[in-house]
Design a protein around this motif. Structure first.
Motif, PDB file in Angstrom:
ATOM      1  N   LEU A   9      -4.835  53.966  69.435  1.00 40.74           N
ATOM      2  CA  LEU A   9      -5.134  55.390  69.272  1.00 40.74           C
ATOM      3  C   LEU A   9      -4.843  55.859  67.842  1.00 40.74           C
ATOM      4  CD1 LEU A   9      -3.927  56.830  72.677  1.00 40.74           C
ATOM      5  CD2 LEU A   9      -6.254  56.480  71.892  1.00 40.74           C
ATOM      6  N   ALA A  10      -3.788  55.298  67.236  1.00 40.32           N
ATOM      7  CA  ALA A  10      -3.490  55.645  65.842  1.00 40.32           C
ATOM      8  C   ALA A  10      -4.668  55.247  64.960  1.00 40.32           C
ATOM      9  CB  ALA A  10      -2.215  54.945  65.395  1.00 40.32           C
ATOM     10  N   ALA A  11      -5.236  54.061  65.233  1.00 39.19           N
ATOM     11  CA  ALA A  11      -6.375  53.585  64.452  1.00 39.19           C
ATOM     12  C   ALA A  11      -7.592  54.481  64.672  1.00 39.19           C
ATOM     13  CB  ALA A  11      -6.709  52.149  64.861  1.00 39.19           C
ATOM     14  N   ALA A  12      -7.816  54.885  65.913  1.00 43.56           N
ATOM     15  CA  ALA A  12      -8.978  55.721  66.217  1.00 43.56           C
ATOM     16  C   ALA A  12      -8.879  57.069  65.511  1.00 43.56           C
ATOM     17  CB  ALA A  12      -9.084  55.928  67.731  1.00 43.56           C
ATOM     18  N   VAL A  13      -7.684  57.649  65.514  1.00 46.12           N
ATOM     19  CA  VAL A  13      -7.506  58.972  64.896  1.00 46.12           C
ATOM     20  C   VAL A  13      -7.597  58.882  63.374  1.00 46.12           C
ATOM     21  CG1 VAL A  13      -5.860  60.853  64.576  1.00 46.12           C
ATOM     22  CG2 VAL A  13      -6.228  59.898  66.847  1.00 46.12           C
ATOM     23  N   GLU A  14      -7.143  57.755  62.826  1.00 49.80           N
ATOM     24  CA  GLU A  14      -7.244  57.572  61.376  1.00 49.80           C
ATOM     25  C   GLU A  14      -8.713  57.567  60.935  1.00 49.80           C
ATOM     26  OE1 GLU A  14      -4.618  55.958  59.131  1.00 49.80           O
ATOM     27  OE2 GLU A  14      -5.926  55.225  57.540  1.00 49.80           O
ATOM     28  N   LEU A  15      -9.560  56.874  61.707  1.00 52.54           N
ATOM     29  CA  LEU A  15     -10.977  56.796  61.346  1.00 52.54           C
ATOM     30  C   LEU A  15     -11.736  58.060  61.742  1.00 52.54           C
ATOM     31  CD1 LEU A  15     -11.836  53.160  62.435  1.00 52.54           C
ATOM     32  CD2 LEU A  15     -11.763  54.044  60.110  1.00 52.54           C
TER      33      LEU A  15
END
Lengths: 432, 117
Positions: free
Chosen positions: A333-339
């Protein structure tokens, strides 16, 4: 003569009744959809079959379907310990693509993608196959170079792939953040436009219905407890519903291949691990392609219902518990929000885990085994869904002829002795 | 989320640990009699039990030391933690160690199919 004609008539009429079409939809609308016939039978288990396929997931049902259709096998059973399509077929994130680097992988995944393209017509069942494109991102200079090299290899195999600049990616995916100041900036990517998604349940249901119409018995709630083996050859399968005699047995039990192999007295180079996925609450259309990223480790697409479907890597440890660790979801989820900063206020609806059988080289096993007339199709790891039609097609061929065809041959078990590994960690490490 | 007891640092989340796979695998002697089958078995064959498994873990984000664990792969329950140089001492651990195929029957050969052209 009249009898003959009537017989022929009744056969065509049942066939017509079972065929889904605009006409059958209109006809059933008149009776308020209360008279649809069942999509497949629930037959009693017979004591003997020519071929028993263990596992009524997408791959197993596809195997039975192609055995009946292309090899004329008449007496086939597909048995499953639970319900049809209830394993990894119903748990994956439905991504379909064939952009693998090695020739062997390109062979099987492209074979599969070509079958996907005509599958709904072939099965007379809408699999909702949507070629919305699969876009993989690169976040470092090195990754972009490696990706470009991979794209060239893929294109040499006649598979569509192209490298995109950040600006071109922004055009396809307006909500993505391509700010170069990010911790993992989008430096480029590559797209396979023929890739996409399909409705996972529909694939299992479509194959089940089509196989059933060809006379295949699908037996649910029929767990395998052992094998009858005489002089090194299979003679039957022991199940909770009794023993079944069988000339040939194909085993397609993702998540439990190791367990079933042990019943037959041999071991596989497989580790079974949890793989998690989750979906968000449904929102309006915002993402019309599949996005994958190896560096920040996540992949996302939007379902037709509007939910975002997210996944990441498998958990590191062996487990059959069908649940994984929370830190994997946090990272995803951290990766998804970063992108996609726009996702930050989305609520997640549900998460789940499946058990994936991973091989040391991240490629599957489609093979004969040390037991004669027992065949295994397993080890698809985190990416078996995309291969469903192709895997079933070549596995049916292997079972029928007792020899792998040129597509299946590289995936035999003896590659782990001979050393012909098909190392797809680079392509299959994340993309499922 | 696994809650693993590092022998030196105590209970921590599994995010701090690195998984080392099956424990107690012995590398075969690299002699001239070592066959491809035997070496393949050492490299690739997995125990992958549905049930009790002896495995290695490393406290990567902590003391960085290795240790062995007896875990149930169905429930994820951890039953014993013991040093890498030793064998398990609990009853279940001893049974799991003895029951393992690596300490029993010789491996079966995989069949030869067509080699990759």
């Amino acid at each position: 003569m009249i009898e003959k004609r009537e017989k022929a008539k009744s056969r065509t009429s049942t066939h017509k009744e079972n065929k889904y079409s605009l006409f059958s939809l209109a006809k059933n609308a008149v009776s308020k959809h209360k008279n649809w016939s069942q999509a497949w039978r629930s037959p009693e288990l017979k004591p003997e079959y020519d071929i028993v396929v263990i596992g009524a997931g997408g791959h197993g049902l596809a195997t039975a379907y192609y055995l009946a259709k292309e090899h004329g096998s008449k007496n086939i059973a597909v048995i499953d310990k639970g319900w049809l399509g209830g394993g990894n077929t119903g748990r994956n994130t439905t991504i379909i693509r064939s952009n693998y680097m090695w020739d062997e992988s390109a062979g099987i995944y492209e074979h599969s993608l070509k079958l996907w393209e005509t599958l709904s017509h072939e099965l007379n069942f809408n699999t909702m196959f949507s070629q919305r494109g699969v876009l993989t991102l690169a976040h470092t200079e090195h990754e972009l170079k490696e990706m470009t090299r991979r794209v060239e290899a893929i294109r040499l195999n006649g598979i569509d792939s192209e490298v995109l600049s950040p600006r071109a990616i922004k055009q396809i995916v307006p909500i993505i953040d391509i700010n170069p100041q990010l911790r993992y900036p989008v430096m480029g990517g590559f797209i396979q436009r023929r890739g996409g998604t399909a409705r996972h349940d529909a694939v299992a249901w479509g194959y089940a219905r089509a196989a059933d119409q060809l006379g295949v018995d699908i037996i649910q709630n029929c767990e395998v407890t052992g094998f009858n083996i005489k002089k090194g050859a299979i003679t039957g399968v022991k199940t909770v519903k009794g023993e079944i005699k069988a000339n040939k047995v194909g085993c397609v039990v993702a998540g439990h291949a190791g367990v079933v192999a042990e019943m037959a007295g041999f071991r596989l180079p497989i580790d079974s691990r949890p793989l998690q996925a989750l979906v968000s609450e449904p929102i309006k259309p915002i993402l019309d392609t599949v996005i994958m990223s190896n560096s920040v480790h996540m992949y996302v697409s939007q379902s037709d219902k509007g939910e975002l479907v997210l996944g990441a890597g498998a958990d590191s440890y062996n487990s059959y518990s069908q649940r994984g660790s929370l830190n994997i979801i946090e990272g995803m989820l951290a990766a998804a929000v970063e992108l996609f900063p726009v996702f930050s206020r989305l609520r997640m609806l549900r998460s789940w885990g499946g058990i994936v059988d991973t091989c040391p080289d991240a490629s599957p096993i489609i093979s004969k085994t040390p037991v004669k007339n027992l065949y295994f199709n397993c080890g698809w790891g985190t990416g078996g869904f995309k291969a469903t039609p192709g895997s079933g097609h070549v596995f049916a061929d292997l079972i029928a002829k007792d020899e792998p065809n040129s597509i299946a041959a590289p995936f035999s078990l003896d590659r782990f002795v001979g050393g012909y590994l098909i190392d797809e960690h680079g392509a299959a490490g994340v993309a499922h | 989320m696994l809650h693993i007891e590092c022998p030196w640092c105590g209970f921590r989340d599994d995010a701090e640990f690195h998984y080392g796979g099956e424990a107690h695998i012995t590398r075969p002697d690299p002699s001239t009699t070592l066959t491809d089958e035997k070496f393949s078995e050492y490299l690739f064959s997995k125990t992958n039990t549905k049930g009790l498994l002896l495995e290695r873990w490393c406290h990567r984000s902590g003391c960085r030391r290795w240790f062995n664990v007896l875990r149930n792969t169905i429930t994820n329950e951890i039953l014993e933690v013991y040093p890498v140089t030793e064998k398990p001492s609990s009853k279940q651990g001893k049974e799991t160690y003895e029951r393992n195929w690596r300490r029993k029957s010789p491996p079966k050969k995989t069949p030869k199919t067509d080699e990759v052209k």
